[in-house]
Design an enzyme around this catalytic site. Sequence first.
Site, PDB file in Angstrom:
ATOM      1  N   LYS A  94       0.837  -1.200   0.000  1.00  0.00           N
ATOM      2  CA  LYS A  94       0.000   0.000   0.000  1.00  0.00           C
ATOM      3  C   LYS A  94       0.874   1.253   0.000  1.00  0.00           C
ATOM      4  O   LYS A  94       1.542   1.554   0.989  1.00  0.00           O
ATOM      5  CB  LYS A  94      -0.900   0.045   1.240  1.00  0.00           C
ATOM      6  N   GLU A 114      10.364   1.187  10.275  1.00  0.00           N
ATOM      7  CA  GLU A 114      11.281   2.318  10.027  1.00  0.00           C
ATOM      8  C   GLU A 114      10.478   3.565  10.342  1.00  0.00           C
ATOM      9  O   GLU A 114       9.577   3.924   9.588  1.00  0.00           O
ATOM     10  CB  GLU A 114      11.717   2.344   8.557  1.00  0.00           C
ATOM     11  N   CYS A 135      13.134  11.348   6.945  1.00  0.00           N
ATOM     12  CA  CYS A 135      13.159  10.743   8.280  1.00  0.00           C
ATOM     13  C   CYS A 135      14.480  10.992   8.988  1.00  0.00           C
ATOM     14  O   CYS A 135      14.520  11.163  10.190  1.00  0.00           O
ATOM     15  CB  CYS A 135      12.878   9.253   8.170  1.00  0.00           C
ATOM     16  N   GLU A 185       9.501  15.474  16.006  1.00  0.00           N
ATOM     17  CA  GLU A 185       9.804  15.477  14.577  1.00  0.00           C
ATOM     18  C   GLU A 185       8.848  16.438  13.869  1.00  0.00           C
ATOM     19  O   GLU A 185       7.632  16.301  13.963  1.00  0.00           O
ATOM     20  CB  GLU A 185       9.613  14.067  14.019  1.00  0.00           C
TER      21      GLU A 185
HETATM   22  P1  NAD Z   1       2.047   7.770   8.540  1.00  0.00           P
HETATM   23  O1  NAD Z   1       2.509   6.873   9.615  1.00  0.00           O
HETATM   24  O2  NAD Z   1       0.894   8.632   8.807  1.00  0.00           O
HETATM   25  O3  NAD Z   1       1.682   6.948   7.219  1.00  0.00           O
HETATM   26  C1  NAD Z   1       2.557   6.024   6.634  1.00  0.00           C
HETATM   27  C2  NAD Z   1       1.748   4.965   5.906  1.00  0.00           C
HETATM   28  O4  NAD Z   1       0.978   4.235   6.854  1.00  0.00           O
HETATM   29  C3  NAD Z   1       0.759   5.504   4.884  1.00  0.00           C
HETATM   30  O5  NAD Z   1       0.700   4.608   3.804  1.00  0.00           O
HETATM   31  C4  NAD Z   1      -0.557   5.496   5.659  1.00  0.00           C
HETATM   32  O6  NAD Z   1      -1.700   5.393   4.843  1.00  0.00           O
HETATM   33  C5  NAD Z   1      -0.399   4.248   6.499  1.00  0.00           C
HETATM   34  N1  NAD Z   1      -1.156   4.248   7.744  1.00  0.00           N
HETATM   35  C6  NAD Z   1      -1.585   5.316   8.458  1.00  0.00           C
HETATM   36  N2  NAD Z   1      -2.206   4.903   9.580  1.00  0.00           N
HETATM   37  C7  NAD Z   1      -2.158   3.546   9.568  1.00  0.00           C
HETATM   38  C8  NAD Z   1      -2.610   2.531  10.464  1.00  0.00           C
HETATM   39  N3  NAD Z   1      -3.230   2.844  11.599  1.00  0.00           N
HETATM   40  N4  NAD Z   1      -2.376   1.246  10.157  1.00  0.00           N
HETATM   41  C9  NAD Z   1      -1.724   0.906   9.015  1.00  0.00           C
HETATM   42  N5  NAD Z   1      -1.296   1.819   8.125  1.00  0.00           N
HETATM   43  C10 NAD Z   1      -1.500   3.126   8.402  1.00  0.00           C
HETATM   44  O7  NAD Z   1       3.346   8.573   8.171  1.00  0.00           O
HETATM   45  P2  NAD Z   1       3.496   9.664   7.039  1.00  0.00           P
HETATM   46  O8  NAD Z   1       2.981  10.949   7.552  1.00  0.00           O
HETATM   47  O9  NAD Z   1       2.927   9.182   5.791  1.00  0.00           O
HETATM   48  O10 NAD Z   1       5.103   9.692   6.902  1.00  0.00           O
HETATM   49  C11 NAD Z   1       5.876  10.459   7.697  1.00  0.00           C
HETATM   50  C12 NAD Z   1       6.548   9.650   8.790  1.00  0.00           C
HETATM   51  O11 NAD Z   1       7.309   8.576   8.236  1.00  0.00           O
HETATM   52  C13 NAD Z   1       7.545  10.475   9.540  1.00  0.00           C
HETATM   53  O12 NAD Z   1       7.392  10.270  10.916  1.00  0.00           O
HETATM   54  C14 NAD Z   1       8.892   9.955   9.086  1.00  0.00           C
HETATM   55  O13 NAD Z   1       9.941  10.120   9.957  1.00  0.00           O
HETATM   56  C15 NAD Z   1       8.597   8.541   8.814  1.00  0.00           C
HETATM   57  N6  NAD Z   1       9.590   8.006   7.870  1.00  0.00           N
HETATM   58  C16 NAD Z   1      10.544   7.146   8.329  1.00  0.00           C
HETATM   59  C17 NAD Z   1      11.521   6.647   7.461  1.00  0.00           C
HETATM   60  C18 NAD Z   1      12.568   5.692   7.945  1.00  0.00           C
HETATM   61  O14 NAD Z   1      13.184   5.036   7.118  1.00  0.00           O
HETATM   62  N7  NAD Z   1      12.779   5.553   9.219  1.00  0.00           N
HETATM   63  C19 NAD Z   1      11.504   7.027   6.141  1.00  0.00           C
HETATM   64  C20 NAD Z   1      10.520   7.908   5.699  1.00  0.00           C
HETATM   65  C21 NAD Z   1       9.560   8.381   6.587  1.00  0.00           C
END
Ligand code: NAD
Length: 499
Positions: free
Chosen positions: A195, A269, A303, A403
């Site tokens: 997804k 991650e 991130c 963050e």
């Molecule tokens: P998010 O957690 O809101 O969403 C990430 C994904 O998870 C999306 O596809 C979303 O639809 C899905 N999602 C949301 N709620 C969910 C749930 N309850 N159950 C299952 N799936 C769900 O994060 P975001 O705002 O899209 O991304 C930003 C975050 O990602 C930041 O905190 C960033 O640091 C982190 N990030 C980490 C890395 C890493 O490698 N550590 C890399 C990129 C981003």
Amino acid sequence: MCSVPPVGKKEKMLTATKAKVSAGRLLIDGQWVEGAKKFDTVNPATGEVLTEISEASHADVDNAVAAARKAFEDRAGAWRKMSASERGRLIWKLADLIEKNIDEFAELETIDNGKPIFESRYVDMPMVIDVLRYFAGWATKIHGETVNTFETAFTYTLREPVGVVGLIIPWNFPLLLASWKLGPALACGNTIVMKPAEQTPLTALRFGELAIEAGFPAGVLNILTGGPQVGKAIVTHAGIDKIAFTGSTAVGKEIMRSAADSLKRITLELGGKSPNIVFADSDIDNAVKGAITGIFYGKGEVCNAGSRLFVESKAHDEFMEKLVGRAKKLQPGDPLDPKTRMGAIVSQEQMETVLGYIEAGKKDGAKLITGGSRVAVGDGHGFFLEPTIFGGVTNEMTIAQEEIFGPVLSVLTFDDMDQVVAEANKNPYGLAAAVWTRDIKKAHTISRQLRAGTVWINTYGLMDAALPFGGYKQSGFGREMGMHAIEHYTELKTIWLNL
Ligand code: NAD
């Protein structure tokens, strides 16, 4: 939080898109399926709807998981039973097809995410290709071991694929972070239900088209678009053996809780608040460039962004003068213009979150040195923010602890190494860190003391498909890329034969 009105007056429109943007459907069992419900994906540089995307239902998730299971083991030519060399060949072929269409992929990523075309074309997409090729090579190198135990026994281990894996991807590096999971998952013989983030589904869908063209068997790669509900349905599905998630720490914790019921394997991650530490004995000009890249590359929606900058007091004034001078030159522009180095924030919602943190910084008494506002690019409907720097920040402030995921830098000062290590580690996250110094002993000593998954010395943000990436503490667990990724997509089986 209040909504932010468009800014600026009517000016020239941004560069028109050349890539073809089709309506998004779901990829289930090798077929493109229309979802019953739809949602829009928006170009953050213009605020315009790019196209309509299908939202997967629970039934679609069931169908995708069933197709992935069948492709994993039940069918003739099942993915796990295919020769490793044939699996590697297909992954390599997919990398070749992406390379052939690299300009289109870069443009789709840029219009969906708002990142500069310079980044999509010359960083994200080349690395996607490289990561796929790296793991294509691994397909034939996944070994068990023979182990000497008893004279009367032949004992050995096998590395087997985990099964059906659910990949949940964020919006900041849409195809790149997908490739970090797709590469090892496919190389190890797993089948996939993926997804992409609801904000940025376009490159994943195009990737699905090319996977079909490359000749991947039906059901090996299923792509379901939609929001958190679709993610939840994947995470809680009994037919999924492992979840690989990249996203926020809050959602990562939720996934860990719900995976506990079925003891699914998970790798997470998550977020970061990475310290970037500059000593007075460093090459100051390089450290300034590194600090700028560390926080403003990818609009700070990275991130491992170096969002907490610690500058040794002795070097503070010289460093800040150079830093602020460079930040002021880095103004947001049309993401499709090859000269642009600062694009649009991914969505109005994210822009409002970042503006909220800027207000919190001011309220906590930090000094806003530059930036801090939304700016107009083109007709003013896009979500652009100025590069923002706060000085006089202390480690307890919200902008030093949480963050922000936007182009906002918090600058702190320090006077000695023990103090800076203690403060750098005093944060729930532990994804990455950097240290700038000419003293090699100090560089290595501090690298060992920092609680972070990656430490850069005299550089910031470098990555390679061959090196593991992942977090300490609340930045998650598991490692992506490098040979250790293979461990997370395989189960280890022990076999005893009585001689
Ligand atoms: P998010 O957690 O809101 O969403 C990430 C994904 O998870 C999306 O596809 C979303 O639809 C899905 N999602 C949301 N709620 C969910 C749930 N309850 N159950 C299952 N799936 C769900 O994060 P975001 O705002 O899209 O991304 C930003 C975050 O990602 C930041 O905190 C960033 O640091 C982190 N990030 C980490 C890395 C890493 O490698 N550590 C890399 C990129 C981003």
